[in-house]
Write a protein that holds these residues in place. Structure first.
Motif, PDB file in Angstrom:
ATOM      1  N   THR A 230       4.302  -0.648   6.249  1.00 42.35           N
ATOM      2  CA  THR A 230       3.589   0.599   5.972  1.00 42.35           C
ATOM      3  C   THR A 230       2.604   0.448   4.816  1.00 42.35           C
ATOM      4  N   SER A 231       2.815  -0.518   3.928  1.00 45.71           N
ATOM      5  CA  SER A 231       1.866  -0.850   2.862  1.00 45.71           C
ATOM      6  C   SER A 231       1.931  -2.346   2.626  1.00 45.71           C
ATOM      7  N   GLY A 232       0.773  -2.976   2.547  1.00 43.87           N
ATOM      8  CA  GLY A 232       0.729  -4.417   2.400  1.00 43.87           C
ATOM      9  C   GLY A 232       0.625  -4.862   0.952  1.00 43.87           C
ATOM     10  N   PHE A 233       0.826  -6.148   0.757  1.00 41.98           N
ATOM     11  CA  PHE A 233       0.706  -6.717  -0.587  1.00 41.98           C
ATOM     12  C   PHE A 233      -0.753  -6.677  -1.046  1.00 41.98           C
ATOM     13  N   GLY A 234      -0.947  -6.291  -2.301  1.00 47.30           N
ATOM     14  CA  GLY A 234      -2.279  -6.300  -2.889  1.00 47.30           C
ATOM     15  C   GLY A 234      -3.129  -5.090  -2.556  1.00 47.30           C
ATOM     16  N   ASP A 235      -2.567  -4.110  -1.833  1.00 48.88           N
ATOM     17  CA  ASP A 235      -3.334  -2.898  -1.537  1.00 48.88           C
ATOM     18  C   ASP A 235      -3.831  -2.265  -2.831  1.00 48.88           C
ATOM     19  N   ARG A 236      -5.090  -1.852  -2.834  1.00 45.97           N
ATOM     20  CA  ARG A 236      -5.656  -1.151  -3.979  1.00 45.97           C
ATOM     21  C   ARG A 236      -5.344   0.335  -3.820  1.00 45.97           C
ATOM     22  N   ARG A 237      -4.555   0.876  -4.763  1.00 49.97           N
ATOM     23  CA  ARG A 237      -4.055   2.237  -4.611  1.00 49.97           C
ATOM     24  C   ARG A 237      -4.682   3.208  -5.603  1.00 49.97           C
ATOM     25  N   VAL A 238      -4.918   4.422  -5.126  1.00 45.63           N
ATOM     26  CA  VAL A 238      -5.305   5.532  -5.983  1.00 45.63           C
ATOM     27  C   VAL A 238      -4.228   6.605  -5.835  1.00 45.63           C
ATOM     28  N   PHE A 239      -3.550   6.926  -6.945  1.00 47.41           N
ATOM     29  CA  PHE A 239      -2.527   7.973  -6.924  1.00 47.41           C
ATOM     30  C   PHE A 239      -3.161   9.293  -7.361  1.00 47.41           C
ATOM     31  N   GLU A 240      -2.944  10.332  -6.555  1.00 42.85           N
ATOM     32  CA  GLU A 240      -3.428  11.664  -6.898  1.00 42.85           C
ATOM     33  C   GLU A 240      -2.238  12.526  -7.299  1.00 42.85           C
ATOM     34  N   TYR A 241      -2.299  13.083  -8.521  1.00 47.53           N
ATOM     35  CA  TYR A 241      -1.203  13.885  -9.056  1.00 47.53           C
ATOM     36  C   TYR A 241      -1.372  15.358  -8.671  1.00 47.53           C
ATOM     37  N   THR A 242      -0.363  16.146  -8.993  1.00 49.34           N
ATOM     38  CA  THR A 242      -0.394  17.571  -8.646  1.00 49.34           C
ATOM     39  C   THR A 242      -1.502  18.315  -9.379  1.00 49.34           C
ATOM     40  N   ASP A 243      -1.951  17.778 -10.533  1.00 47.40           N
ATOM     41  CA  ASP A 243      -3.053  18.411 -11.262  1.00 47.40           C
ATOM     42  C   ASP A 243      -4.417  17.880 -10.817  1.00 47.40           C
ATOM     43  N   LYS A 244      -4.415  17.079  -9.723  1.00 44.33           N
ATOM     44  CA  LYS A 244      -5.625  16.511  -9.114  1.00 44.33           C
ATOM     45  C   LYS A 244      -6.208  15.335  -9.900  1.00 44.33           C
ATOM     46  N   LYS A 245      -5.589  14.989 -11.030  1.00 46.40           N
ATOM     47  CA  LYS A 245      -6.017  13.790 -11.735  1.00 46.40           C
ATOM     48  C   LYS A 245      -5.524  12.564 -10.969  1.00 46.40           C
ATOM     49  N   THR A 246      -6.147  11.407 -11.217  1.00 44.47           N
ATOM     50  CA  THR A 246      -5.806  10.195 -10.470  1.00 44.47           C
ATOM     51  C   THR A 246      -5.604   9.006 -11.397  1.00 44.47           C
ATOM     52  N   SER A 247      -4.942   8.000 -10.891  1.00 41.31           N
ATOM     53  CA  SER A 247      -4.823   6.700 -11.559  1.00 41.31           C
ATOM     54  C   SER A 247      -4.818   5.622 -10.485  1.00 41.31           C
ATOM     55  N   THR A 248      -5.178   4.425 -10.864  1.00 43.83           N
ATOM     56  CA  THR A 248      -5.270   3.328  -9.903  1.00 43.83           C
ATOM     57  C   THR A 248      -4.260   2.241 -10.228  1.00 43.83           C
ATOM     58  N   SER A 249      -3.862   1.504  -9.214  1.00 42.16           N
ATOM     59  CA  SER A 249      -2.938   0.384  -9.408  1.00 42.16           C
ATOM     60  C   SER A 249      -2.992  -0.524  -8.189  1.00 42.16           C
ATOM     61  N   LEU A 250      -2.333  -1.669  -8.309  1.00 48.93           N
ATOM     62  CA  LEU A 250      -2.157  -2.582  -7.185  1.00 48.93           C
ATOM     63  C   LEU A 250      -0.760  -2.428  -6.615  1.00 48.93           C
ATOM     64  N   HIS A 251      -0.624  -2.665  -5.318  1.00 40.48           N
ATOM     65  CA  HIS A 251       0.702  -2.684  -4.713  1.00 40.48           C
ATOM     66  C   HIS A 251       1.229  -4.107  -4.792  1.00 40.48           C
ATOM     67  N   TYR A 252       2.322  -4.301  -5.518  1.00 40.55           N
ATOM     68  CA  TYR A 252       2.807  -5.638  -5.846  1.00 40.55           C
ATOM     69  C   TYR A 252       3.706  -6.261  -4.788  1.00 40.55           C
ATOM     70  N   GLY A 253       4.019  -5.533  -3.723  1.00 41.87           N
ATOM     71  CA  GLY A 253       4.902  -6.086  -2.708  1.00 41.87           C
ATOM     72  C   GLY A 253       4.502  -5.651  -1.317  1.00 41.87           C
ATOM     73  N   ILE A 254       5.473  -5.729  -0.402  1.00 38.59           N
ATOM     74  CA  ILE A 254       5.296  -5.264   0.975  1.00 38.59           C
ATOM     75  C   ILE A 254       6.299  -4.149   1.224  1.00 38.59           C
ATOM     76  N   ASP A 255       5.828  -3.043   1.805  1.00 35.33           N
ATOM     77  CA  ASP A 255       6.713  -1.934   2.164  1.00 35.33           C
ATOM     78  C   ASP A 255       7.025  -2.002   3.655  1.00 35.33           C
ATOM     79  N   TYR A 256       8.330  -2.025   3.961  1.00 34.84           N
ATOM     80  CA  TYR A 256       8.766  -1.989   5.357  1.00 34.84           C
ATOM     81  C   TYR A 256       9.262  -0.581   5.670  1.00 34.84           C
ATOM     82  N   GLY A 257       8.680   0.025   6.698  1.00 36.59           N
ATOM     83  CA  GLY A 257       9.055   1.379   7.076  1.00 36.59           C
ATOM     84  C   GLY A 257      10.354   1.402   7.851  1.00 36.59           C
ATOM     85  N   VAL A 258      11.450   1.484   7.135  1.00 38.62           N
ATOM     86  CA  VAL A 258      12.777   1.532   7.765  1.00 38.62           C
ATOM     87  C   VAL A 258      13.494   2.801   7.301  1.00 38.62           C
ATOM     88  N   SER A 259      14.358   3.316   8.142  1.00 38.98           N
ATOM     89  CA  SER A 259      15.071   4.550   7.827  1.00 38.98           C
ATOM     90  C   SER A 259      16.143   4.306   6.771  1.00 38.98           C
TER      91      SER A 259
END
Length: 329
Positions: A206-235
């Motif tokens: 569901t998310s790959g390694f090294g994805d460039r991420r922008v997080f949007e908070y409830t106040d609409k402010k944002t921050s950026t980061s890298l995704h350091y791993g791999i996300d597997y979509g499992v229940s």
């Protein structure tokens, strides 16, 4: 055999060939001869940003050699960007507890930042030191391929916004503890040299390694980061297994990553498992490849059930898929 079946057969066959090709490196081996020893270096001569480069060094001492020389061979791996040294790593013995009298087998790895450019010129240098011989320097051609990383925007609810912005002493202490573990390099801790395996019985990423991420908070402010791993979509409740043999060095509930496990596999090489629902292991425990660590979940900063799988080499996050191959030769 009808035409439709034949086409499906061809497609499956091609997919198998492409998958197999993806599991092997462009491996280079170089031999050399000195007065008191001979040897070889084996390494992956190409990589992508976010991967690693590993070099295996094998030495065989010949003739009348002092015992001190056999006990104390040492080597350093250096990565150069143009003429500038970009990184280095000390070689460690692959069999520290059962070394041969007149041979030495060593391994070193350097993480490659996701920000490295495939347009630059790179090279490697191996420096070998022994007691009574002049230092040996071996230059190795090396190249980094171009790679595009995915960009994604993640909208956080109030709970995850709070976790992301948490600056409490407890969270700082958890981060410092983890960083201290990942900074630890113990040359004797060689638990495996085998390729790693995926920690869950699912390949749905569901998310790959090294994805460039922008997080949007409830106040609409944002921050950026890298995704350091791999996300597997499992229940929630999906069994999570150790990707390789090693020692559990962290097993606890953390504010940002929920129930988490960290395993040491080689000196400076660790695997991390985040957002789990429950744990089956404890710190100090030795685990085999495929051993159950616990169950997946959505604890910590998570927008849904999944397993976050991460690999750190010398503290830096590297693409976990790199280690599904014969990375140690």
């Amino acid at each position: 055999m009808n035409r439709r079946f034949f086409l499906r057969f061809i497609i499956c066959f091609v997919c198998i060939i492409l998958y197999a090709a993806a599991q092997v490196f462009a491996v280079e081996m170089i031999h050399f001869q000195e007065q008191t020893y001979s040897g070889s270096v084996t390494y992956n001569e190409t990589a992508q940003p976010g991967d690693a480069v590993f070099v295996r060094l094998s030495l065989k001492f010949t003739g009348a050699v002092r015992k001190e020389t056999l006990k104390n061979p040492a080597a350093v791996l250096q990565l150069f960007k143009g003429k500038e040294q970009a990184a280095s790593a000390q070689f460690f013995f692959t069999n520290p507890q059962n070394r041969s009298a007149k041979t030495a087998d060593m391994l070193a790895g350097i993480p490659l930042s996701t920000w490295l450019s495939g347009e630059e010129t790179y090279s490697l240098k191996v420096i070998i030191s022994t007691e009574n011989a002049q230092k040996k320097e071996i230059m190795l051609p090396f190249s980094i391929q171009k790679k595009q990383f995915v960009s994604e925007r993640i909208v956080l609810d109030a709970r995850n916004t709070g976790i992301r912005k948490d600056a409490s002493p407890e969270r700082r202490a958890q981060i410092e503890k983890l960083n201290a573990i990942l900074a630890t390099i113990t040359p004797q801790d060689v638990y495996t040299l085998k390729p790693f395996t995926i920690p869950v019985d699912s390949k749905r990423i569901t998310s790959g390694f090294g994805d460039r991420r922008v997080f949007e908070y409830t106040d609409k402010k944002t921050s950026t980061s890298l995704h350091y791993g791999i996300d597997y979509g499992v229940s929630t409740g999906t069994p999570v297994h150790s990707c390789a043999e090693g020692k559990v060095v962290l097993a606890e509930n953390r504010i940002s990553t929920g129930w988490s496990v960290v395993i040491e596999h080689l000196p400076g090489l660790y695997s991390l498992y985040y957002h789990m629902d429950s744990l089956n292991v404890q710190e100090g425990q030795y685990v085999k490849q495929g051993e159950k660590l616990g169950l997946s979940g959505a604890t910590g900063l998570a927008t849904g059930p999944h397993l976050h799988w991460e690999i750190r080499l010398n503290m830096e996050a590297v693409n976990p898929e790199f280690f599904l191959k014969e990375f140690s030769f």
